[in-house]
Design a protein around this motif. Structure first.
Motif, PDB file in Angstrom:
ATOM      1  N   SER A  62       0.952  -0.980  -0.160  1.00  0.00           N
ATOM      2  CA  SER A  62      -0.120   0.052   0.162  1.00  0.00           C
ATOM      3  C   SER A  62       0.867   1.734   0.112  1.00  0.00           C
ATOM      4  N   GLN A  77      -9.300  -5.745   7.842  1.00  0.00           N
ATOM      5  CA  GLN A  77      -9.795  -7.136   6.965  1.00  0.00           C
ATOM      6  C   GLN A  77     -10.878  -7.014   6.487  1.00  0.00           C
ATOM      7  N   TYR A  78     -11.764  -7.236   5.825  1.00  0.00           N
ATOM      8  CA  TYR A  78     -12.846  -7.196   4.819  1.00  0.00           C
ATOM      9  C   TYR A  78     -14.121  -7.810   4.100  1.00  0.00           C
ATOM     10  N   LYS A  81     -10.509  -9.590   1.941  1.00  0.00           N
ATOM     11  CA  LYS A  81      -9.098  -9.005   1.215  1.00  0.00           C
ATOM     12  C   LYS A  81      -9.335  -7.955   2.421  1.00  0.00           C
ATOM     13  N   VAL A  83      -8.212  -4.420   3.211  1.00  0.00           N
ATOM     14  CA  VAL A  83      -8.118  -2.967   3.008  1.00  0.00           C
ATOM     15  C   VAL A  83      -7.405  -1.684   3.719  1.00  0.00           C
ATOM     16  N   THR A  84      -6.766  -0.523   3.125  1.00  0.00           N
ATOM     17  CA  THR A  84      -5.843  -0.166   3.179  1.00  0.00           C
ATOM     18  C   THR A  84      -5.905   1.304   3.155  1.00  0.00           C
ATOM     19  N   TYR A  85      -5.923   2.489   4.325  1.00  0.00           N
ATOM     20  CA  TYR A  85      -6.521   3.828   4.374  1.00  0.00           C
ATOM     21  C   TYR A  85      -5.327   4.366   4.570  1.00  0.00           C
ATOM     22  N   SER A 102      -7.973  -2.005  -2.012  1.00  0.00           N
ATOM     23  CA  SER A 102      -8.057  -3.402  -1.595  1.00  0.00           C
ATOM     24  C   SER A 102      -7.994  -4.284  -2.182  1.00  0.00           C
ATOM     25  N   GLU A 104      -5.913  -8.226  -1.907  1.00  0.00           N
ATOM     26  CA  GLU A 104      -6.078  -9.993  -1.765  1.00  0.00           C
ATOM     27  C   GLU A 104      -4.855 -11.400  -2.366  1.00  0.00           C
ATOM     28  N   ASP A 113      -6.744  -5.265  -6.214  1.00  0.00           N
ATOM     29  CA  ASP A 113      -8.328  -5.272  -6.577  1.00  0.00           C
ATOM     30  C   ASP A 113      -9.132  -4.200  -7.144  1.00  0.00           C
TER      31      ASP A 113
END
Length: 136
Positions: A62, A77-78, A81, A83-85, A102, A104, A113
């Protein structure tokens, strides 16, 4: 990129916490712009084949995509996957930006993704893709 893909309906994100200069508490994202990921995924695949350190963990992947203007705010984790902000500070005429990535794992390798960029205009209450006024 179609207008439908570039602009999305309201999405409420979980709280993002990072250093005090970048603190975000429950930002509301009303729209975002999809960012290109295909060339980065090719670069990432090669880096993973070469076993480069930055290509091993979601946080460093990221950071590599986001660049040095952004700071990692949260990893989540979502739905299977990661997810980084990533947040950038407002500077001069540039608004505070939020980059949501996002990714995976597929066959032991990471793949992006989606990468979505949104920003917050000065004194704004939400993140979106609205034009910001340059009048301060």
């Amino acid at each position: 990129m179609s207008v439908i893909n570039a602009f999305r309906s309201i999405i409420v994100l979980a709280p993002l916490l990072c250093g005090s200069a970048f603190a975000l508490e429950q930002p509301i994202v009303v729209s975002f712009a999809d960012q290109p990921i295909n060339k980065f995924n090719q670069k990432l695949e090669l880096a993973q084949h070469q076993k480069r350190n930055w290509s091993k963990q979601p946080e460093s992947i990221s950071a590599h995509y986001a660049g040095n203007r952004f700071q990692l705010a949260k990893v989540k984790q979502y739905q299977g996957k990661v997810v980084t902000y990533n947040v950038s500070a407002a500077k001069g005429k540039h608004p505070k930006m939020l980059l949501i990535i996002s990714m995976e794992k597929q066959r032991d390798n990471w793949i992006l993704d989606a990468a979505r960029l949104t920003w917050q205009c000065e004194n704004g209450l939400h993140f979106g893709t609205d034009r910001c006024s340059n009048n301060h």
